[in-house]
Design a protein around this motif. Structure first.
Motif, PDB file in Angstrom:
ATOM      1  N   LEU A 146       0.830  -1.208   0.000  1.00  0.00           N
ATOM      2  CA  LEU A 146       0.000   0.000   0.000  1.00  0.00           C
ATOM      3  C   LEU A 146       0.861   1.254   0.000  1.00  0.00           C
ATOM      4  O   LEU A 146       0.583   2.214  -0.725  1.00  0.00           O
ATOM      5  N   ASN A 147       1.924   1.258   0.804  1.00  0.00           N
ATOM      6  CA  ASN A 147       2.838   2.405   0.837  1.00  0.00           C
ATOM      7  C   ASN A 147       3.476   2.631  -0.527  1.00  0.00           C
ATOM      8  O   ASN A 147       3.654   3.782  -0.963  1.00  0.00           O
ATOM      9  N   PHE A 148       3.828   1.538  -1.191  1.00  0.00           N
ATOM     10  CA  PHE A 148       4.425   1.654  -2.528  1.00  0.00           C
ATOM     11  C   PHE A 148       3.446   2.299  -3.508  1.00  0.00           C
ATOM     12  O   PHE A 148       3.828   3.149  -4.318  1.00  0.00           O
ATOM     13  N   LYS A 149       2.173   1.892  -3.425  1.00  0.00           N
ATOM     14  CA  LYS A 149       1.158   2.456  -4.323  1.00  0.00           C
ATOM     15  C   LYS A 149       0.971   3.949  -4.075  1.00  0.00           C
ATOM     16  O   LYS A 149       0.836   4.740  -5.016  1.00  0.00           O
ATOM     17  N   ILE A 150       0.982   4.340  -2.798  1.00  0.00           N
ATOM     18  CA  ILE A 150       0.831   5.750  -2.443  1.00  0.00           C
ATOM     19  C   ILE A 150       2.027   6.551  -2.958  1.00  0.00           C
ATOM     20  O   ILE A 150       1.873   7.616  -3.553  1.00  0.00           O
ATOM     21  N   ASN A 153     -11.695   3.134   2.658  1.00  0.00           N
ATOM     22  CA  ASN A 153     -11.590   3.941   3.877  1.00  0.00           C
ATOM     23  C   ASN A 153     -10.229   4.615   4.051  1.00  0.00           C
ATOM     24  O   ASN A 153      -9.981   5.244   5.076  1.00  0.00           O
ATOM     25  N   ILE A 154      -9.370   4.503   3.039  1.00  0.00           N
ATOM     26  CA  ILE A 154      -8.046   5.145   3.108  1.00  0.00           C
ATOM     27  C   ILE A 154      -8.172   6.582   2.602  1.00  0.00           C
ATOM     28  O   ILE A 154      -8.362   6.820   1.402  1.00  0.00           O
ATOM     29  N   PHE A 155      -8.041   7.552   3.523  1.00  0.00           N
ATOM     30  CA  PHE A 155      -8.269   8.959   3.170  1.00  0.00           C
ATOM     31  C   PHE A 155      -7.259   9.467   2.147  1.00  0.00           C
ATOM     32  O   PHE A 155      -7.554  10.377   1.363  1.00  0.00           O
ATOM     33  N   VAL A 156      -6.070   8.886   2.154  1.00  0.00           N
ATOM     34  CA  VAL A 156      -4.985   9.387   1.294  1.00  0.00           C
ATOM     35  C   VAL A 156      -5.382   9.378  -0.181  1.00  0.00           C
ATOM     36  O   VAL A 156      -5.071  10.320  -0.921  1.00  0.00           O
ATOM     37  N   PHE A 157      -6.091   8.357  -0.621  1.00  0.00           N
ATOM     38  CA  PHE A 157      -6.443   8.261  -2.033  1.00  0.00           C
ATOM     39  C   PHE A 157      -7.419   9.376  -2.449  1.00  0.00           C
ATOM     40  O   PHE A 157      -7.314   9.930  -3.534  1.00  0.00           O
ATOM     41  N   TYR A 158      -8.351   9.693  -1.566  1.00  0.00           N
ATOM     42  CA  TYR A 158      -9.288  10.792  -1.848  1.00  0.00           C
ATOM     43  C   TYR A 158      -8.528  12.121  -1.907  1.00  0.00           C
ATOM     44  O   TYR A 158      -8.800  12.966  -2.772  1.00  0.00           O
ATOM     45  N   LEU A 218      -8.007   2.184  -6.816  1.00  0.00           N
ATOM     46  CA  LEU A 218      -7.565   1.790  -5.481  1.00  0.00           C
ATOM     47  C   LEU A 218      -8.656   2.032  -4.435  1.00  0.00           C
ATOM     48  O   LEU A 218      -8.750   1.294  -3.448  1.00  0.00           O
ATOM     49  N   ILE A 219      -9.476   3.058  -4.649  1.00  0.00           N
ATOM     50  CA  ILE A 219     -10.565   3.338  -3.707  1.00  0.00           C
ATOM     51  C   ILE A 219     -11.568   2.183  -3.674  1.00  0.00           C
ATOM     52  O   ILE A 219     -12.159   1.886  -2.631  1.00  0.00           O
ATOM     53  N   LYS A 220     -11.750   1.516  -4.817  1.00  0.00           N
ATOM     54  CA  LYS A 220     -12.654   0.350  -4.833  1.00  0.00           C
ATOM     55  C   LYS A 220     -12.150  -0.735  -3.881  1.00  0.00           C
ATOM     56  O   LYS A 220     -12.937  -1.431  -3.239  1.00  0.00           O
ATOM     57  N   LYS A 221     -10.825  -0.856  -3.774  1.00  0.00           N
ATOM     58  CA  LYS A 221     -10.211  -1.892  -2.945  1.00  0.00           C
ATOM     59  C   LYS A 221     -10.017  -1.416  -1.509  1.00  0.00           C
ATOM     60  O   LYS A 221     -10.143  -2.203  -0.548  1.00  0.00           O
ATOM     61  N   TYR A 222      -9.694  -0.104  -1.367  1.00  0.00           N
ATOM     62  CA  TYR A 222      -9.444   0.462  -0.035  1.00  0.00           C
ATOM     63  C   TYR A 222     -10.333   1.701   0.170  1.00  0.00           C
ATOM     64  O   TYR A 222      -9.851   2.839   0.174  1.00  0.00           O
TER      65      TYR A 222
END
Length: 265
Positions: free
Chosen positions: A3-7, A35-40, A29-33
């Motif tokens: 996940l860190n690599f993707k970010i 609740n991860i605020f970083v992607f938004y 990635l939001i479809k998979k995660y």
């Protein structure tokens, strides 16, 4: 770790202005995660990068919803509110952030932009000075300081700040642009000579190339050398057209990619 690599990969693409790819990949990635605020937040920054402020606002709000304690999305949302003219909402956010984070040069600078919008240049000056006290090597902060002094009519201080910038970095184009608004080139050729030298030998971003061409054109106009003035202003206008055409083409590609992403949902 994955996940860190993707970010990190998304941030790298964002910094490279690959906004289309960032929006497409982060939406996947939001479809998979979900609740991860970083992607938004990253999607909001990508939309901001292509001047789609309403979409940026939506994603920053979603990021805050996912993590109300995170400062980054609130700062980004405040900047969007400033751009949209929603200055009261922006100020509330900046005050809220500074109540939690007392020494953030980035927040001080962004808050200063708001103060400039409402012509409160004295408060803007204080905020920029606080930022410089924390990070005295950031030339963009000095650039802000020079612009504010100019707006306050203190051209002497503005010029002093610009000279200080150029002592640190002779290739810092914005300092030449600020000086060009203050100098009568009929009496001063040294800065013009340096700008022409930089234009000839240095490789700049498209934006800086446009700015320095306009500045050189203005300088030659002061000297009544209209032939050279026209040459540089024409180059600046041609580069500006190139920039607009490039943006339109990228917007078309972005729209198509977003359609493709959502057709897979």
């Amino acid at each position: 770790m994955e996940l860190n690599f993707k970010i990190e990969s998304l941030v790298e693409k964002l910094n490279s202005k690959k906004h289309r790819e960032v929006i497409e990949e982060a939406n996947e990635l939001i479809k998979k995660y979900p609740n991860i605020f970083v992607f938004y937040n990253i999607i909001g920054l990508a939309y901001q990068g292509i001047s789609n402020l309403e979409e940026a606002k939506i994603f920053f709000l979603k990021a805050i919803e996912k993590n109300p304690n995170e400062i980054g999305p609130k700062n980004n949302l405040a900047n969007i509110y400033v751009s949209l003219g929603k200055l009261d909402e922006a100020e509330k956010l900046f005050v809220e952030i500074l109540n939690k984070v007392k020494k953030s040069p980035v927040i001080y600078i962004n808050y200063a932009h708001l103060k400039k919008k409402i012509n409160d240049y004295k408060s803007a000056l204080q905020l920029v000075e606080r930022a410089i006290n924390i990070d005295e090597n950031n030339l963009e902060y000095y650039e802000e300081l020079a612009n504010i002094y100019q707006s306050l009519g203190n051209f002497k201080k503005s010029k002093e700040v610009c000279i200080k910038i150029l002592e640190k970095d002779q290739k810092y184009i914005p300092a030449y642009i600020i000086l060009s608004r203050q100098i009568d080139y009929k009496e001063n050729n040294k800065i013009l000579d340096k700008m022409v030298e930089l234009h000839k030998y240095e490789k700049f971003s498209l934006n800086n190339k446009i700015k320095i061409c306009f500045a050189i054109g203005k300088a030659y106009e002061d000297q009544k050398n209209y032939e050279k003035s026209f040459k540089f202003i024409e180059e600046a206008n041609n580069l500006q057209d190139k920039k607009v055409n490039y943006k339109l083409e990228n917007d078309k590609k972005l729209f198509e990619s977003i359609k493709n992403v959502f057709s897979k949902i």
